[in-house]
Design an enzyme around this catalytic site. Structure first.
Site, PDB file in Angstrom:
ATOM      1  N   TRP A 159      50.474   4.816  62.288  1.00 19.60           N
ATOM      2  CA  TRP A 159      50.396   5.885  63.295  1.00 19.60           C
ATOM      3  C   TRP A 159      49.568   5.382  64.469  1.00 19.60           C
ATOM      4  O   TRP A 159      48.470   4.841  64.284  1.00 19.60           O
ATOM      5  CB  TRP A 159      49.753   7.117  62.651  1.00 19.60           C
ATOM      6  CG  TRP A 159      49.368   8.208  63.609  1.00 19.60           C
ATOM      7  CD1 TRP A 159      50.070   8.639  64.697  1.00 19.60           C
ATOM      8  CD2 TRP A 159      48.184   9.020  63.568  1.00 19.60           C
ATOM      9  NE1 TRP A 159      49.404   9.667  65.326  1.00 19.60           N
ATOM     10  CE2 TRP A 159      48.246   9.921  64.645  1.00 19.60           C
ATOM     11  CE3 TRP A 159      47.089   9.065  62.704  1.00 19.60           C
ATOM     12  CZ2 TRP A 159      47.243  10.854  64.900  1.00 19.60           C
ATOM     13  CZ3 TRP A 159      46.094  10.002  62.951  1.00 19.60           C
ATOM     14  CH2 TRP A 159      46.170  10.894  64.037  1.00 19.60           C
ATOM     15  N   SER A 160      50.105   5.547  65.691  1.00 18.61           N
ATOM     16  CA  SER A 160      49.376   5.234  66.917  1.00 18.61           C
ATOM     17  C   SER A 160      48.932   3.765  66.907  1.00 18.61           C
ATOM     18  O   SER A 160      49.766   2.864  66.812  1.00 18.61           O
ATOM     19  CB  SER A 160      48.196   6.202  67.054  1.00 18.61           C
ATOM     20  OG  SER A 160      47.633   6.144  68.336  1.00 18.61           O
ATOM     21  N   PHE A 161      47.643   3.507  66.993  1.00 16.82           N
ATOM     22  CA  PHE A 161      47.127   2.136  66.907  1.00 16.82           C
ATOM     23  C   PHE A 161      47.688   1.413  65.686  1.00 16.82           C
ATOM     24  O   PHE A 161      48.037   0.226  65.748  1.00 16.82           O
ATOM     25  CB  PHE A 161      45.597   2.206  66.835  1.00 16.82           C
ATOM     26  CG  PHE A 161      44.907   0.882  66.627  1.00 16.82           C
ATOM     27  CD1 PHE A 161      44.529   0.100  67.703  1.00 16.82           C
ATOM     28  CD2 PHE A 161      44.620   0.423  65.344  1.00 16.82           C
ATOM     29  CE1 PHE A 161      43.883  -1.123  67.512  1.00 16.82           C
ATOM     30  CE2 PHE A 161      43.979  -0.782  65.138  1.00 16.82           C
ATOM     31  CZ  PHE A 161      43.608  -1.557  66.240  1.00 16.82           C
ATOM     32  N   GLY A 163      50.525   1.630  64.313  1.00 10.89           N
ATOM     33  CA  GLY A 163      51.887   1.158  64.484  1.00 10.89           C
ATOM     34  C   GLY A 163      51.938  -0.238  65.068  1.00 10.89           C
ATOM     35  O   GLY A 163      52.803  -1.051  64.697  1.00 10.89           O
ATOM     36  N   SER A 188      53.678   5.605  68.178  1.00  6.00           N
ATOM     37  CA  SER A 188      52.939   4.389  68.523  1.00  6.00           C
ATOM     38  C   SER A 188      53.686   3.656  69.627  1.00  6.00           C
ATOM     39  O   SER A 188      54.899   3.431  69.515  1.00  6.00           O
ATOM     40  CB  SER A 188      52.820   3.492  67.281  1.00  6.00           C
ATOM     41  OG  SER A 188      52.245   2.250  67.606  1.00  6.00           O
TER      42      SER A 188
END
Length: 337
Positions: A159-161, A163, A188
């Site tokens: 998730w986010s970072f 990814g 992400s």
């Protein structure tokens, strides 16, 4: 059983009911842990609940002496044991906070035999061995993943970072001749062309950790160099999931987030992944371009996009993870290792 039932808002539970299969998630888990600590005066942690998720197992674990470190780099949310030992796990990489407890919300949607192993920032345990770049982090997590599962097929999610890191790990596994059967990217995005890194002040760190809630939290270092001690206290006061952390642990989360932001703002993927990817778009936080377009230079296979009705910062709450989990359950084949 009474504490489980009260926390889950259920009439009753049995001694063998699984907390996360009966509707539990990371927020409810922290509430349960807090109540158990109060009633039994024990050092039990959320890691103990992951390890022993039924009333019977948790009582036995507490009697034997709980207190597992909830910030370890490798956190088995559902360990591979018994008949599930040869089922390929889903490895989940943390967001900017470095903490991966939220992925527990995937458990009821993945099937009872799918191990779920979370990776958390090594910086949470101190500066020794902490990576200085996303490339170093990917190498580190790759080594940890292969300790758990020496060979493919691999299933990765971030998730986010996280990814960005999951993609880098996937490319490394592929380069080593291993099969990556699933790469899931939860809202992400790689940096756009021409990106210029902002100055990271205290407000920036809070909004990275808390989303839009962080914009209104009063903090003295809002427009200046982040004060880790002050931000740690604000995090404990403002985040219901991390509220149970000790001050030193919350400070480690802030320090990890600060390091991760600095690494994120100078990272452009240097490798391409040749397989397919699933992209989950948090529609409540519009992005400059669709996920498939953003990742096209770095993923040569097909990128499927799925809309999730939530803001970016709420991606690992119960309802968004239900939507994500339903897609993953269809795509996670019964792979054996």
């Amino acid at each position: 059983c009474g504490l489980f039932a009260d926390t889950l808002a259920l009439p009753s539970v049995t001694i063998d009911d699984h907390f996360f299969h009966r509707g539990g998630h990371s927020l409810l888990a922290t509430r349960l842990i807090s109540r158990i600590r109060t009633v039994w005066d024990t050092r039990v942690t959320i890691r103990d609940l992951f390890q022993s998720p039924t009333p019977a197992l948790l009582a036995e674990h507490i009697a034997a002496g709980g207190g597992g470190n909830p910030l370890d780099t490798v956190l088995p949310i559902r360990a591979a044991t018994g008949r599930d030992a040869d089922t390929a796990p889903l490895f989940c990489v943390h967001a900017v906070s470095g903490v991966s407890w939220g992925y527990a919300g995937l458990l009821p949607h993945l099937g009872a035999d799918r191990p779920l192993i979370a990776l958390q920032a090594r910086r949470l345990g101190g500066t020794e061995g902490a990576p200085g770049s996303i490339e170093e982090m990917a190498d580190d997590y790759l080594a940890e993943i292969r300790k758990v599962q020496p060979h493919g097929p691999y299933h990765l999610l971030g998730w986010s970072f996280g990814g960005l890191v999951a993609h880098a790990v996937a490319a490394r596994l592929e380069a080593a001749g291993e099969e990556v059967a699933l790469l899931a990217l939860l809202d992400s995005y790689p940096l756009p062309g021409g990106f210029r890194a902002p100055e990271i002040d205290g407000r920036h760190v809070l909004t990275a950790l808390l989303g839009s809630r962080g914009e209104s939290v009063p903090v003295r270092c809002a427009d200046s160099v982040p004060d880790i001690a002050e931000l740690a206290e604000k995090l404990r006061q403002s985040d219901p999931v991390l509220a149970g952390l000790e001050h030193a642990q919350a400070a480690a989360v802030v320090a990890a987030a600060l390091d991760n932001l600095r690494m994120r703002y100078r990272y452009v993927p240097g490798v391409r992944f040749g397989g397919d990817a699933l992209f989950f778009d948090a529609t409540g936080t519009p992005a400059a371009q669709p996920g498939a377009a953003a990742w096209a230079p770095y993923v040569t296979g097909r990128i499927e996009e799925f809309a999730v009705d939530c803001e970016h910062a709420r991606m690992t709450e119960a309802e968004p993870l239900r939507a994500v989990g339903e897609v993953l359950a269809r795509r996670l084949r019964p792979a054996r290792i």
